[in-house]
Design a protein around this motif. Structure first.
Motif, PDB file in Angstrom:
ATOM      1  N   ILE A  23      36.997  36.791  53.065  1.00 57.28           N
ATOM      2  CA  ILE A  23      37.362  35.766  52.163  1.00 57.28           C
ATOM      3  C   ILE A  23      37.336  36.142  50.556  1.00 57.28           C
ATOM      4  O   ILE A  23      38.284  35.991  49.889  1.00 57.28           O
ATOM      5  CB  ILE A  23      36.770  34.468  52.483  1.00 57.28           C
ATOM      6  N   LYS A  24      36.257  36.702  50.424  1.00 56.58           N
ATOM      7  CA  LYS A  24      35.878  37.185  48.904  1.00 56.58           C
ATOM      8  C   LYS A  24      36.955  38.348  48.864  1.00 56.58           C
ATOM      9  O   LYS A  24      37.485  38.328  47.632  1.00 56.58           O
ATOM     10  CB  LYS A  24      34.566  37.523  48.698  1.00 56.58           C
ATOM     11  N   ALA A  25      37.173  39.203  49.602  1.00 58.05           N
ATOM     12  CA  ALA A  25      38.012  40.399  49.502  1.00 58.05           C
ATOM     13  C   ALA A  25      39.468  39.935  49.148  1.00 58.05           C
ATOM     14  O   ALA A  25      39.976  40.465  48.368  1.00 58.05           O
ATOM     15  CB  ALA A  25      37.941  41.249  50.654  1.00 58.05           C
ATOM     16  N   HIS A  26      39.785  38.887  49.830  1.00 56.09           N
ATOM     17  CA  HIS A  26      41.053  38.332  49.531  1.00 56.09           C
ATOM     18  C   HIS A  26      41.413  37.651  48.237  1.00 56.09           C
ATOM     19  O   HIS A  26      42.256  38.009  47.376  1.00 56.09           O
ATOM     20  CB  HIS A  26      41.505  37.271  50.779  1.00 56.09           C
ATOM     21  N   GLN A  27      40.345  36.897  47.933  1.00 54.41           N
ATOM     22  CA  GLN A  27      40.332  36.390  46.605  1.00 54.41           C
ATOM     23  C   GLN A  27      40.421  37.397  45.623  1.00 54.41           C
ATOM     24  O   GLN A  27      41.161  37.460  44.408  1.00 54.41           O
ATOM     25  CB  GLN A  27      39.321  35.548  46.372  1.00 54.41           C
ATOM     26  N   ILE A  28      39.743  38.532  45.620  1.00 59.05           N
ATOM     27  CA  ILE A  28      39.575  39.381  44.617  1.00 59.05           C
ATOM     28  C   ILE A  28      40.899  40.343  44.450  1.00 59.05           C
ATOM     29  O   ILE A  28      41.580  40.462  43.144  1.00 59.05           O
ATOM     30  CB  ILE A  28      38.522  40.539  44.901  1.00 59.05           C
ATOM     31  N   ALA A  29      41.376  40.508  45.799  1.00 59.23           N
ATOM     32  CA  ALA A  29      42.959  41.399  45.621  1.00 59.23           C
ATOM     33  C   ALA A  29      43.811  40.537  44.993  1.00 59.23           C
ATOM     34  O   ALA A  29      44.922  41.095  44.339  1.00 59.23           O
ATOM     35  CB  ALA A  29      43.256  41.578  47.132  1.00 59.23           C
ATOM     36  N   LEU A  30      43.999  39.086  45.312  1.00 56.43           N
ATOM     37  CA  LEU A  30      44.856  38.284  44.898  1.00 56.43           C
ATOM     38  C   LEU A  30      44.723  38.273  43.168  1.00 56.43           C
ATOM     39  O   LEU A  30      45.739  38.225  42.415  1.00 56.43           O
ATOM     40  CB  LEU A  30      44.986  36.943  45.179  1.00 56.43           C
ATOM     41  N   ASP A  31      43.444  38.230  42.850  1.00 53.73           N
ATOM     42  CA  ASP A  31      43.288  38.290  41.292  1.00 53.73           C
ATOM     43  C   ASP A  31      43.616  39.414  40.811  1.00 53.73           C
ATOM     44  O   ASP A  31      44.097  39.488  39.533  1.00 53.73           O
ATOM     45  CB  ASP A  31      42.091  37.717  40.920  1.00 53.73           C
TER      46      ASP A  31
END
Length: 230
Positions: free
Chosen positions: A99-107
């Motif tokens: 979940i955190k990795a997905h948020q960072i990747a999108l940012d």
């Protein structure tokens, strides 16, 4: 600021990316950062080499921790760079923090939408999360944006999608890396090309001995041999 350190850095990036050359590159880069600890690109390449050695050279958790530390050093020296954050996102993904990795990747992509590597990072997270169609789309965007395709792991995405022709595009055609041998074996067996798969030697990657078992099964070896390999 140190000519010898820069020469060592250049020698390291001229080496192939393979588990057979990672240790040599790491030795060169360690010497470079001892001579000039403030050259961020050397820390960045060292982090990638540590990561490769962790995954493909048998370095395991110790090398991955060294990769984390090198990324922290690179980011401290060059806080405006997105590259160390992108690689940290790969590490976070493999540790299960999706979940955190997905948020960072999108940012990261919002900040630099034309960077092919950042599309690769998002694709990596999506594949681990099971969103294969979107992961495949991110692979294709990375290919369109890149001057050179370096993301062999896109092969895994398309293999899991059942698109074996596209998966083969991301594998070294001459099977000149141990990883490419493992990818070729899986692709050929999934396509039913058993005889061709058996002509590919098992990859010489520490802790990847399951390929020896897979090839023994494909060759209809004796049960005792297969059980031993299992």
């Amino acid at each position: 600021t140190n000519e010898e350190a820069y020469e060592l850095y250049l020698k390291s990036i001229a080496l192939n990316w393979d588990n057979k050359t990672d240790k040599e590159a790491i030795d060169l880069l360690r010497r470079a950062v001892l001579l000039d600890a403030n050259y961020a690109p050397a820390w960045g390449i060292l982090a990638l080499r540590y990561y490769s050695y962790a995954r493909l050279g048998g370095g395991g958790a110790e090398m991955l921790a060294l990769s984390d530390a090198a990324l922290d050093k690179e980011l401290a020296l060059n806080p405006d760079s997105l590259d160390p954050i992108a690689q940290m996102t790969i590490h976070r993904t493999e540790r299960g923090d999706l979940i955190k990795a997905h948020q960072i990747a999108l940012d990261l992509l919002r900040r630099r939408p034309d960077d092919p590597n950042l599309h690769h990072v998002l694709r990596y997270v999506l594949r681990y999360g099971g969103s294969l169609d979107e992961a495949g789309r991110q692979c294709e965007i990375a290919v369109l944006l890149a001057t050179k395709v370096v993301w062999g792991s896109c092969s895994t995405t398309f293999r899991e999608l059942g698109n074996y022709d596209r998966a083969r595009f991301f594998v070294r055609k001459d099977l000149s890396s141990e990883w490419s041998k493992s990818a070729a074996i899986e692709l050929l067996l999934r396509e039913g090309k058993t005889a061709e798969a058996l002509r590919v030697p098992a990859p010489q990657i520490p802790h990847w001995d399951s390929y020896k078992m897979l090839l023994a099964c494909a060759a209809h070896a004796q049960a005792a041999e297969i059980n031993s390999l299992a």
